[in-house]
Structures are given as structure tokens and as C-alpha cells.
Design a protein around this motif. Structure first.
Motif, short mmCIF file in Angstrom:
data_model
loop_
_atom_site.label_atom_id
_atom_site.label_comp_id
_atom_site.label_asym_id
_atom_site.label_seq_id
_atom_site.Cartn_x
_atom_site.Cartn_y
_atom_site.Cartn_z
N LEU A 1 -49.82 5.46 -31.92
CA LEU A 1 -50.53 6.49 -32.67
C LEU A 1 -50.44 7.84 -31.96
O LEU A 1 -50.32 8.89 -32.61
CB LEU A 1 -51.99 6.09 -32.89
CG LEU A 1 -52.81 7.00 -33.79
CD1 LEU A 1 -52.17 7.12 -35.18
CD2 LEU A 1 -54.25 6.49 -33.91
N GLN B 1 -54.58 -2.94 -27.61
CA GLN B 1 -55.19 -1.62 -27.80
C GLN B 1 -54.32 -0.52 -27.21
O GLN B 1 -54.10 0.53 -27.83
CB GLN B 1 -56.58 -1.59 -27.17
CG GLN B 1 -57.60 -2.45 -27.90
CD GLN B 1 -58.89 -2.62 -27.13
OE1 GLN B 1 -58.98 -2.25 -25.95
NE2 GLN B 1 -59.91 -3.18 -27.78
N ALA C 1 -51.21 0.06 -29.42
CA ALA C 1 -51.54 0.72 -30.68
C ALA C 1 -51.85 2.20 -30.45
O ALA C 1 -51.40 3.07 -31.21
CB ALA C 1 -52.71 0.03 -31.36
N LEU C 2 -52.62 2.49 -29.39
CA LEU C 2 -52.94 3.89 -29.10
C LEU C 2 -51.70 4.67 -28.68
O LEU C 2 -51.56 5.86 -29.03
CB LEU C 2 -54.01 3.98 -28.01
CG LEU C 2 -55.44 3.64 -28.45
CD1 LEU C 2 -56.38 3.63 -27.24
CD2 LEU C 2 -55.93 4.65 -29.49
N ARG D 1 -53.39 -0.18 -37.76
CA ARG D 1 -53.06 -1.01 -36.59
C ARG D 1 -54.01 -0.70 -35.44
O ARG D 1 -54.48 -1.61 -34.73
CB ARG D 1 -51.62 -0.75 -36.17
CG ARG D 1 -51.18 -1.51 -34.93
CD ARG D 1 -49.80 -1.08 -34.49
NE ARG D 1 -49.46 -1.62 -33.17
CZ ARG D 1 -48.44 -1.22 -32.42
NH1 ARG D 1 -47.63 -0.26 -32.88
NH2 ARG D 1 -48.21 -1.76 -31.24
N THR D 2 -54.34 0.58 -35.25
CA THR D 2 -55.26 0.97 -34.18
C THR D 2 -56.66 0.44 -34.44
O THR D 2 -57.33 -0.07 -33.52
CB THR D 2 -55.28 2.50 -34.04
OG1 THR D 2 -53.96 2.96 -33.75
CG2 THR D 2 -56.23 2.95 -32.95
N ARG D 3 -57.12 0.56 -35.66
CA ARG D 3 -58.45 0.03 -35.99
C ARG D 3 -58.51 -1.48 -35.71
O ARG D 3 -59.49 -1.97 -35.13
CB ARG D 3 -58.76 0.29 -37.46
CG ARG D 3 -59.09 1.74 -37.82
CD ARG D 3 -59.40 1.86 -39.31
NE ARG D 3 -59.69 3.20 -39.75
CZ ARG D 3 -60.92 3.75 -39.77
NH1 ARG D 3 -61.95 3.04 -39.33
NH2 ARG D 3 -61.09 4.98 -40.21
N VAL E 1 -57.04 10.41 -30.17
CA VAL E 1 -56.42 9.32 -29.41
C VAL E 1 -56.85 9.39 -27.96
O VAL E 1 -57.18 8.36 -27.33
CB VAL E 1 -54.89 9.37 -29.55
CG1 VAL E 1 -54.22 8.38 -28.59
CG2 VAL E 1 -54.47 9.07 -30.99
#
Length: 648
Positions: A532, A525, A528-529, A512-514, A577
Motif C-alpha cells: 500500500l 501486516q 500489506a503496508l 488487503r491491508t484491512r 500508511v
């Protein structure tokens, strides 16, 4: 369990969510293995300070002791005993017995409950009757009664018990483990603890077959030293008391002369000594040996030129003689064998001869379509029945980690990819666990739950229950364990492709982060970060929570290198992260992000260099944590964002 207006339901992520339950609502407790039938019949019943324990017939010592521990732990201060129920109940009465007694039949009628007819079956009923409470634990046999007591252990909620009916029985007659791995065997203390765990999970079989135990394999002709035999006797007694069958296995294959009367007598002498300490079930292992040559000239004279069919004929003659001994002893013992062709269902001269000549009473083990099969279907089991001429006992090589592809791994994924309905075509399943006894329990708990009720089995739910079991119900420790389990999710085969993927939950967050970084939307972004980052925090703190909170002896010590590495990988992910966040922040700048990335990769290298405990497992290799997922992302991260700002 506690009576509470809230219940904590474990989420797939390992977090917990409090859901409000209306005041006075009754909830069905979780029971593992999943029972055949369980339903609420009324409001929770208070146990009170005094309970009368009513025995129908001769009491089962272990079941009686277990029920007493349950009641005392629930706050009961006084336990009296009786041999009959009063016409009207004036307090809490707990009836224990089997269905062949008049007292149990009467109690079944009073509760309106039916006792299943299957071996090891039981009925558990709790009712408000007259002015009191009746709790009935009725077994089809002694084993069933003991299983009923184990269910009572799971459903008591503080000072109360739910009013319910449980009707339950196992789908497969054999359920348990075979200590059949190479490398350092378990200690006697670990075996005793494991047998207790099996009993809690309603498993009924422990097979003693450690490959590196000298008197069972390399020096099988020799008598056990008196001290070792005494220790084994204590283990057999532990198993017998807890309704677990202790099966003793001998592995004479590497050196046996099948035609030798002296070798047959050596097996008889060994089994006689084990019978003297209480063993009634035996096993002859003929796996992992050469079968296209003889170990002595006499075998060629007796069975002809070496080859598959001749080997099967020689083995059948030996096993039939041992089976006849068990029948002559008249102690209701059983014989299991594992053939030299123990995997696949391909027709061969060996299988055809064994099928024709082996006594049909001898149980044959089979590992599936491969040594470590990626899946087992009903069709596979039916083909095995045809190949061996009887239903097979599945030797499931999971979660064993004694082969090259498992080096550096704990195998902590859920027990999965075994098809519902296998109970109709197998005589049972035993797991071959890891050298790490306590760390094997999540997988073993799944296997025995599947063997108990394959059609009602839920792999993920049982996997989460295993984490709660290790954590003694603590939600934080449970979540930490599930995060740790995810990093050890990969289940290898003898080939190049694993049958379960590595770190699927963590990988979903990384993917998801990628994707968010590639799409370029700032809000996406950031979300997602953040997700994570939360996972990174959980991973970094999980080892300390596990060390402090896991209550099963041995788990922390056996998992120590993996816990140490997980903490480092978690910190490396935290820094990664932070580096990505800094690179996305124009005010942050490339220098700040670079420092985060550099430190993350330093910690990753440190984690990747951690070695297993010397001698604890075979083969040895660097400790692996979410490999192919976490290491790749930390390595790739600096190239996913080009920082354009300046450093503070």
C-alpha cells in the motif's frame, strides 16, 4: 517502437517488467484497434536510407504525407516516387493504392496476400523479395488505404519494419464521437485535434452537435456569422482530408413548428450553407424535448391533438423531406436522427408511428436500455432493431460527464460491458465524450476499438494502450497515468448504482491491508503496508510525472484540478500508511501515529475542497478522487490499530 532484446510489457498494476527475448527472435507489434488478422512472416526488414514510394493511380494526399512522415521519422533520408515496380527489387519499395489498380493486384500476387472485400478494408504486407524489400499498403477503397498507413505508423520499429501480413477491416460501418454534451463546447482547435485522434484510431465519424452551440439549437433558424462558417469550413476540410466524415447536426426540437414551410426552409437554408463548406452528412436531433404539446397552433391542425403518435408523425414528415433533399442533391450524403424516445426498447405509440412512417434510409440513433446504460447486449440491440424498424446507430453516453451523478468526476475507466457480437445488430457506435476533450480519449479509444473489432476487443489491454498513447510510450508516465485512471474509474448512471466501480486496484490493496490488520500476523501486516505504501508513493508522484510527460495537448490543463487533488490524496495516504506502521511498532507509540493521522486528514480535507475549473463542465462540484475508497480508509485508519507503546 525499437528493435531491442527486451520488451517492456505493461502489467495490470501499471508497473513494467523486462522480459528477455532470445537474440534474433521476432515479435509481433501491438496494433490498435486489434486487427482481424496479423501474423509474422520473417525477420525484421531494414528500411535503409532510400525508399521508393510507388503510387498506384492518383495518390491520396493525406496517406502519402503520413507515409512520408513515418519513413522520415524512421531515419529514411531520401524518398523517391515512381508509378511502377521493377521486375526485380533492388532496394526498399513502398506501394500505396487501392485494389482496383493493376499495380496493387500485381503487388498482392507477389506478396501472396489477399485484399479483403469489406468497405474500409486493407491489406498490409512486408516482404524480403529478390534483393530488396516490398511494403504493400493496399486498400479496398481510399479509406482502407488510409487505415493501412495508420497501421504502418504503429509497426515501424526504428529503422526497420517487421515482415508480416495484416488483413483488416471494420466490424461496424460507423465509428467515432458525437460532441453532444451540455456545457462549454469544445474549441475549434480541440475539435481539429480530436478529429486527428479519431483518424489515428481508424474511426470515421465526428458529429457536430454541441447542445450549447446557439446557432445549432436555440437560434437554429439564424444563419451562421461568416467568421463562424469559415471556421467550421476549416474543420470540415480537416475531417475530409483525414477520412473522417463530418456530420452537422441541428437541434430544432424545442421551438420547431413541424407544419411550417418557413421552418423547413430554414433547415434547408442552414444545410445548404453547410453543404457549401463541404459537409455531406447531416443530422436532425429531436432529443430532450417535450412531445406531448405543440409549439404552434398549425401543428394541431396538421397532425391532430398533441401526443406521442402525432409527434412521431410530424417528425417523420419533416425528416422525410430533408432526406428527399439529400437524394436530390445527389452528393451521396446521409441523414441521421435521434428520436425523442431515444432510450429503451419499450413499444409505444411514438415508436410504432416512427417505424411505420419514417423513410427507411434515415439512420436512427439509440442510447441503449437507458440514457446511461450499465451494459448493452446483443439482445438489447436486436430489440432496438425491432422497435425502430432498422438497425440503430448506438449513441453511447460514455464518458460524458454533464449530468448530476458525474459532478466532480473525470470518467477514465476502460470501455466495457458491451457484448461481443453487437456488430451484427448495430450500424455503428459513437461516443458522447466529456467536456474535457483530451481526457475523453482513453474511453473513446476503447469505444472505437470495440466498433472496429468487437469480437477481438480486450478492454483492459486497450485501456493500458491508451495510457501509453498519452505518455508517448514512456513507461514511467504510463504507470502514472494508470494509477491516475484508477482514481477516476467510477462510471455513474442516472441512478444510484455505478456501472463501473471506483478505484478497483487501489481498493484491492486497501482491502488487503484491512484484512492483514484484522488477522494480526506481523509479517502479513508488514507486506500489506509495504504494498500500500508503494501505491501511495505512486499516487503522490503521478501528477508531476503526468504534467511533465503527457504529450497530448490539453490533457494536463483539462485535468489540472484532479491532478492537484490526486497529489494531496497520495500524500495523505503516505502519511496514513506511516501512521499505521507507527501504531504497530511498540517503539513508535500512539503520539507518533496520531501526528501522522492528523496530518493525513488535514491534507484529505484540503484535497476534498478543490473545485473544478469555473465554467469548464456542467454541473460543477468538488473534485472527486477515489471517493468511497481512499477517503473512507484515511478516515477509518486511526481506529484500525490501537497503539500501546510510547512516543519517542
Amino acid at each position: 517502437m525499437r528493435v531491442s532484446p527486451t520488451r517492456l510489457l505493461s502489467l495490470a498494476s501499471g508497473a513494467a517488467l523486462a522480459l528477455a527475448v532470445p537474440a534474433g527472435a521476432q515479435t509481433l507489434p501491438a496494433i490498435f484497434p486489434q486487427p482481424v488478422s496479423a501474423k509474422l512472416t520473417g525477420n525484421d526488414l531494414a528500411l535503409g536510407r532510400k525508399v521508393v514510394l510507388v503510387h498506384a493511380g492518383r495518390p491520396d494526399t493525406e496517406a502519402d504525407a503520413l507515409v512520408r512522415r513515418i519513413l522520415t521519422g524512421a531515419g529514411v533520408e531520401r524518398i523517391e516516387t515512381a508509378s511502377r515496380l521493377p521486375a526485380r527489387l533492388d532496394g526498399t519499395y513502398v506501394v500505396l493504392g487501392t485494389g482496383d489498380t493493376a499495380l496493387v493486384r500485381s503487388a498482392l500476387a507477389r506478396t501472396g496476400t489477399a485484399l479483403p472485400s469489406q468497405d474500409e478494408g486493407y491489406a498490409l504486407a512486408s516482404r524480403a523479395l529478390d534483393g530488396g524489400t516490398l511494403i504493400l499498403l493496399a486498400g479496398k477503397d481510399g479509406d482502407g488505404l488510409y487505415h493501412a498507413a495508420q497501421t504502418l505508423r504503429q509497426i515501424v520499429r526504428g529503422p526497420a519494419v517487421p515482415a508480416l501480413d495484416v488483413i483488416d477491416y471494420p466490424a461496424m460501418p460507423v465509428r467515432g464521437t458525437i460532441e453532444g454534451f451540455y456545457g462549454k463546447p469544445w474549441s475549434m482547435a480541440e475539435r481539429a485535434s480530436h478529429i486527428g485522434f479519431l483518424a489515428e484510431m481508424k474511426a470515421n465519424t465526428y458529429i457536430y452537435s454541441p447542445k450549447d452551440e446557439p446557432f445549432a439549437r436555440d437560434r437554429w433558424r439564424e444563419d451562421y456569422p461568416a467568421e463562424t462558417l469559415k471556421a467550421l469550413g476549416g474543420l470540415v476540410d480537416t475531417a475530409n482530408r483525414q477520412h473522417v466524415t463530418f456530420v452537422y447536426a441541428i437541434s430544432p426540437g424545442p421551438s420547431i413548428c413541424y407544419s411550417s414551410a418557413a421552418d423547413l426552409e430554414a433547415i434547408r437554408r442552414k444545410f445548404k450553407a453547410l453543404r457549401g463548406i463541404g459537409v455531406r452528412s447531416f443530422y436532425v436531433a429531436l432529443d430532450d424535448i417535450e412531445y406531448t404539446k405543440w409549439n404552434c397552433p398549425g401543428d394541431e391542425a396538421a397532425f391532430g391533438a398533441p401526443g406521442e403518435a402525432a409527434a412521431a408523425s410530424a417528425q417523420a414528415r419533416l425528416l422525410n423531406a430533408v432526406q428527399a433533399d439529400l437524394v436530390a442533391a445527389d452528393d451521396h450524403g446521409s441523414l441521421i436522427m435521434v428520436p425523442t424516445e431515444y432510450y429503451n426498447v419499450t413499444e409505444s405509440p411514438y415508436k410504432a408511428t416512427l417505424r411505420k412512417e419514417l423513410d427507411p434510409r434515415v439512420v436512427v440513433q439509440w442510447t441503449g436500455t437507458d440514457v446511461v446504460p450499465p451494459a448493452i447486449s446483443v439482445g438489447d440491440a436486436r430489440a432496438a432493431t425491432k422497435a425502430f424498424g432498422r438497425k440503430t446507430l448506438l449513441w453511447d453516453n460514455y464518458p460524458v460527464n454533464d449530468y448530476g451523478q458525474s459532478a466532480g468526476r473525470l470518467l477514465l475507466a476502460p470501455y466495457a460491458r458491451r457484448e461481443a457480437g453487437l456488430s451484427a445488430d448495430l450500424s455503428g457506435i459513437v461516443s458522447n465524450p466529456m467536456n474535457q476533450e483530451a481526457a475523453s480519449r482513453p474511453a473513446v479509444m476503447g469505444l472505437v476499438a470495440f466498433a472496429w473489432n468487437d469480437r477481438g476487443y480486450d478492454a483492459d489491454r486497450t485501456w493500458q494502450a491508451s495510457a501509453r498513447y498519452l505518455a508517448n510510450g514512456d513507461p514511467q508516465v504510463t504507470a502514472a497515468l494508470l494509477a491516475f485512471f484508477d482514481t477516476q474509474h467510477l462510471a455513474p448512471t442516472f441512478g444510484t448504482q455505478p456501472w463501473q466501480p471506483q478505484a478497483p486496484r487501489l481498493k484491492a490493496l486497501i482491502d488487503r491491508t484491512r484484512d492483514a490488520l484484522a488477522l494480526g500476523d506481523a509479517a502479513t501486516q508488514a507486506d500489506a503496508l509495504a504494498a500500500l505504501g508503494t501505491a501511495a508513493d505512486r499516487l503522490a508522484t503521478a501528477p508531476d510525472l503526468i504534467r511533465a510527460g503527457v504529450t497530448v495537448p490539453g490533457f494536463v490543463a483539462q485535468s489540472a484540478p484532479w491532478l492537484e487533488a490526486t497529489a494531496l490524496w497520495g500524500r495523505a495516504l503516505q502519511l496514513t500508511v506511516s501512521g499505521l506502521a507507527a501504531a504497530l511498532d511498540d517503539a513508535g507509540g500512539g503520539d507518533t501515529a496520531g501526528r501522522f493521522f492528523t496530518e493525513a486528514q488535514r491534507l484529505a480535507a484540503q484535497a476534498a475542497a478543490i473545485q473544478p475549473i469555473p465554467g469548464a463542465v456542467r454541473p460543477e462540484g468538488p473534485i472527486k478522487v477515489a471517493d468511497g475508497v481512499l477517503d473512507v480508509f484515511i478516515q477509518d485508519a486511526p481506529n484500525l490499530v490501537l497503539a500501546t507503546g510510547r512516543a519517542d
